[in-house]
Design a protein around this motif. Structure first.
Motif, PDB file in Angstrom:
ATOM      1  N   ALA A  11     -70.834 -55.543 -47.876  1.00  0.00           N
ATOM      2  CA  ALA A  11     -71.028 -56.992 -47.934  1.00  0.00           C
ATOM      3  C   ALA A  11     -69.939 -57.662 -48.751  1.00  0.00           C
ATOM      4  CB  ALA A  11     -72.405 -57.302 -48.508  1.00  0.00           C
ATOM      5  N   VAL A  12     -69.612 -57.099 -49.915  1.00  0.00           N
ATOM      6  CA  VAL A  12     -68.566 -57.687 -50.751  1.00  0.00           C
ATOM      7  C   VAL A  12     -67.208 -57.572 -50.073  1.00  0.00           C
ATOM      8  CG1 VAL A  12     -67.388 -57.581 -52.981  1.00  0.00           C
ATOM      9  CG2 VAL A  12     -69.869 -57.267 -52.866  1.00  0.00           C
ATOM     10  N   ALA A  13     -66.942 -56.426 -49.442  1.00  0.00           N
ATOM     11  CA  ALA A  13     -65.651 -56.223 -48.780  1.00  0.00           C
ATOM     12  C   ALA A  13     -65.448 -57.199 -47.628  1.00  0.00           C
ATOM     13  CB  ALA A  13     -65.555 -54.787 -48.278  1.00  0.00           C
ATOM     14  N   ARG A  37     -70.266 -51.527 -59.593  1.00  0.00           N
ATOM     15  CA  ARG A  37     -69.721 -50.767 -60.717  1.00  0.00           C
ATOM     16  C   ARG A  37     -70.203 -49.323 -60.690  1.00  0.00           C
ATOM     17  NH1 ARG A  37     -70.369 -55.760 -63.520  1.00  0.00           N
ATOM     18  NH2 ARG A  37     -72.429 -55.142 -64.294  1.00  0.00           N
ATOM     19  N   ARG A  38     -71.469 -49.097 -60.348  1.00  0.00           N
ATOM     20  CA  ARG A  38     -71.998 -47.722 -60.268  1.00  0.00           C
ATOM     21  C   ARG A  38     -71.285 -46.927 -59.172  1.00  0.00           C
ATOM     22  NH1 ARG A  38     -78.218 -49.713 -60.585  1.00  0.00           N
ATOM     23  NH2 ARG A  38     -78.337 -50.034 -62.859  1.00  0.00           N
ATOM     24  N   LEU A  39     -71.046 -47.588 -58.047  1.00  0.00           N
ATOM     25  CA  LEU A  39     -70.354 -46.914 -56.948  1.00  0.00           C
ATOM     26  C   LEU A  39     -68.938 -46.549 -57.364  1.00  0.00           C
ATOM     27  CD1 LEU A  39     -70.342 -45.979 -53.993  1.00  0.00           C
ATOM     28  CD2 LEU A  39     -69.696 -48.309 -53.336  1.00  0.00           C
ATOM     29  N   GLU A  40     -68.237 -47.473 -58.016  1.00  0.00           N
ATOM     30  CA  GLU A  40     -66.880 -47.188 -58.470  1.00  0.00           C
ATOM     31  C   GLU A  40     -66.869 -46.052 -59.492  1.00  0.00           C
ATOM     32  OE1 GLU A  40     -64.539 -51.424 -58.002  1.00  0.00           O
ATOM     33  OE2 GLU A  40     -65.882 -51.174 -59.743  1.00  0.00           O
ATOM     34  N   PHE A  48     -62.376 -52.857 -55.962  1.00  0.00           N
ATOM     35  CA  PHE A  48     -62.031 -54.274 -55.876  1.00  0.00           C
ATOM     36  C   PHE A  48     -61.188 -54.696 -57.079  1.00  0.00           C
ATOM     37  CE2 PHE A  48     -66.125 -53.900 -53.667  1.00  0.00           C
ATOM     38  CZ  PHE A  48     -65.831 -54.498 -52.450  1.00  0.00           C
ATOM     39  N   GLU A  49     -60.276 -55.590 -56.839  1.00  0.00           N
ATOM     40  CA  GLU A  49     -59.605 -56.314 -57.909  1.00  0.00           C
ATOM     41  C   GLU A  49     -60.249 -57.699 -57.956  1.00  0.00           C
ATOM     42  OE1 GLU A  49     -55.433 -56.424 -57.191  1.00  0.00           O
ATOM     43  OE2 GLU A  49     -55.159 -54.271 -57.555  1.00  0.00           O
ATOM     44  N   ARG A  50     -60.803 -58.070 -59.085  1.00  0.00           N
ATOM     45  CA  ARG A  50     -61.523 -59.322 -59.173  1.00  0.00           C
ATOM     46  C   ARG A  50     -61.156 -60.071 -60.448  1.00  0.00           C
ATOM     47  NH1 ARG A  50     -64.508 -54.587 -58.950  1.00  0.00           N
ATOM     48  NH2 ARG A  50     -66.160 -54.221 -60.467  1.00  0.00           N
ATOM     49  N   ASN A  51     -61.116 -61.362 -60.319  1.00  0.00           N
ATOM     50  CA  ASN A  51     -60.949 -62.243 -61.461  1.00  0.00           C
ATOM     51  C   ASN A  51     -61.813 -63.470 -61.236  1.00  0.00           C
ATOM     52  OD1 ASN A  51     -59.470 -64.063 -59.777  1.00  0.00           O
ATOM     53  ND2 ASN A  51     -57.606 -62.829 -60.088  1.00  0.00           N
ATOM     54  N   THR A  52     -61.668 -64.469 -62.041  1.00  0.00           N
ATOM     55  CA  THR A  52     -62.541 -65.643 -61.935  1.00  0.00           C
ATOM     56  C   THR A  52     -62.310 -66.443 -60.659  1.00  0.00           C
ATOM     57  OG1 THR A  52     -60.949 -66.913 -63.232  1.00  0.00           O
ATOM     58  CG2 THR A  52     -62.783 -65.867 -64.423  1.00  0.00           C
ATOM     59  N   LEU A  57     -59.755 -56.266 -52.000  1.00  0.00           N
ATOM     60  CA  LEU A  57     -59.865 -54.809 -51.972  1.00  0.00           C
ATOM     61  C   LEU A  57     -58.620 -54.170 -52.560  1.00  0.00           C
ATOM     62  CD1 LEU A  57     -61.308 -54.418 -48.381  1.00  0.00           C
ATOM     63  CD2 LEU A  57     -62.448 -53.591 -50.435  1.00  0.00           C
ATOM     64  N   THR A  58     -58.828 -53.090 -53.316  1.00  0.00           N
ATOM     65  CA  THR A  58     -57.712 -52.247 -53.718  1.00  0.00           C
ATOM     66  C   THR A  58     -57.335 -51.350 -52.546  1.00  0.00           C
ATOM     67  OG1 THR A  58     -59.149 -50.489 -54.513  1.00  0.00           O
ATOM     68  CG2 THR A  58     -58.585 -52.235 -56.097  1.00  0.00           C
TER      69      THR A  58
END
Length: 312
Positions: A11-13, A37-40, A48-52, A57-58
């Motif tokens: 879903a996030v991807a 986070r648990r999956l990573e 994922f690379e995420r910011n505000t 995706l990495t």
């Protein structure tokens, strides 16, 4: 690794937005972030690379995406197949039949099954004589067979779907063709065309038994593997034959059908299946067959044969 974590990743991807992905999954955003986070952590890579302002995706996440889609698609297919199978609407049914004598009944059955259960695959095996079909049902290599009574194989159930009579087919210019009905003993000494001996044809067996009851053995001069060829040979003047009323749709120049004199010699056609066959698809088909091919209440009447019409 839990499937819900894979669903969260997908879903996030696809959304590249945690808020939209959480809404799609009908959950709050913080638990979704925790699952990612648990999956990573379990994979030992950042997905994922995420910011505000953005999420992307990495390279590891891009490599992970298609396999996750495949796993979840396969799971969905498996769930739908299992649920459909539970309703008898999914699976394969192997059917053995003899072409000409199933001319009317087989299409009625297959059309009704495909309309009611499009997920059932019908695997058809033609030129399967009745006794062969029965043997193959008994040994499990067929799920359903078009057969004729009696059915004596242990562990096999059956239901009558049609009743036929033996009739005589002969060349249009044969001296007996002028008669409205043919006494069996008038065929003594005539050349016969027939199904091959010892191949499981109940029509051949019934022809032989009827002639023997009339005091003679049929003199078979030509054998052929199906009713179409047999009747073409009769029309060509090779000989006469005894056949069943269900093949009278085969009309061609030079061929006539005549009823036999005396009490009708009847043959009952049936569907046969192994009693212990667990296939939900088969049992769904049998339920449809009850409606499409009901057991006759009495003797079946068919329109009389016509003289000399070509097959159309």
């Amino acid at each position: 690794m839990e499937l819900r974590h894979l669903a969260a990743f997908l879903a996030v991807a696809e959304e590249l937005h945690f808020g939209r992905a959480a809404k799609r999954l009908q959950m709050a955003q913080p638990p979704l972030s925790q699952q990612i986070r648990r999956l990573e952590k379990e994979l030992g890579v950042q997905l994922f690379e995420r910011n505000t302002r953005s999420v992307r995706l990495t390279s590891a996440g891009e490599s992970f995406l298609q396999p996750v889609r495949t796993v979840l698609d396969d799971l969905d297919t498996a769930v739908r197949a299992a649920r459909a199978a539970g309703r008898g609407a999914y699976g394969r049914v192997r059917i053995g039949f003899a072409g000409a004598s199933s001319h009317e009944t087989l299409p009625l059955l297959t059309r009704a099954v495909r309309a009611a259960h499009p997920g059932i695959e019908l695997v058809m095996t033609g030129q399967t004589y009745a006794n062969v079909a029965l043997a193959r049902v008994a040994d499990g290599s067929l799920d359903l067979g078009f057969v004729r009574l009696p059915v004596t194989a242990p562990g096999v159930s059956c239901r009558v779907i049609d009743e036929e009579e033996l009739v005589c087919a002969l060349p249009v210019d044969h001296p007996l063709a002028a008669r409205p009905e043919i006494p069996l003993d008038a065929l003594a000494g005539e050349p016969f065309v027939a199904f091959p001996a010892n191949t499981g044809s109940t029509v051949r067996d019934a022809m032989t038994a009827a002639c023997e009851a009339a005091g003679f053995n049929p003199r078979v001069v030509q054998e052929a593997p199906d009713s179409y060829t047999i009747l073409a040979l009769v029309a060509a003047g090779v000989g006469v034959t005894l056949t069943v009323t269900s093949v009278q749709h085969i009309q061609q120049s030079g061929l006539v059908y005549r009823p036999l004199a005396g009490p009708p010699i009847r043959r009952q056609a049936a569907l046969a299946w192994r009693t212990d066959n667990p296939s939900a698809a088969l049992h769904a088909l049998l339920a449809v067959a009850e409606r499409a091919l009901p057991t006759p209440d009495g003797p079946v009447t068919r329109p009389g044969p016509r003289r000399g019409r070509r097959a159309g």
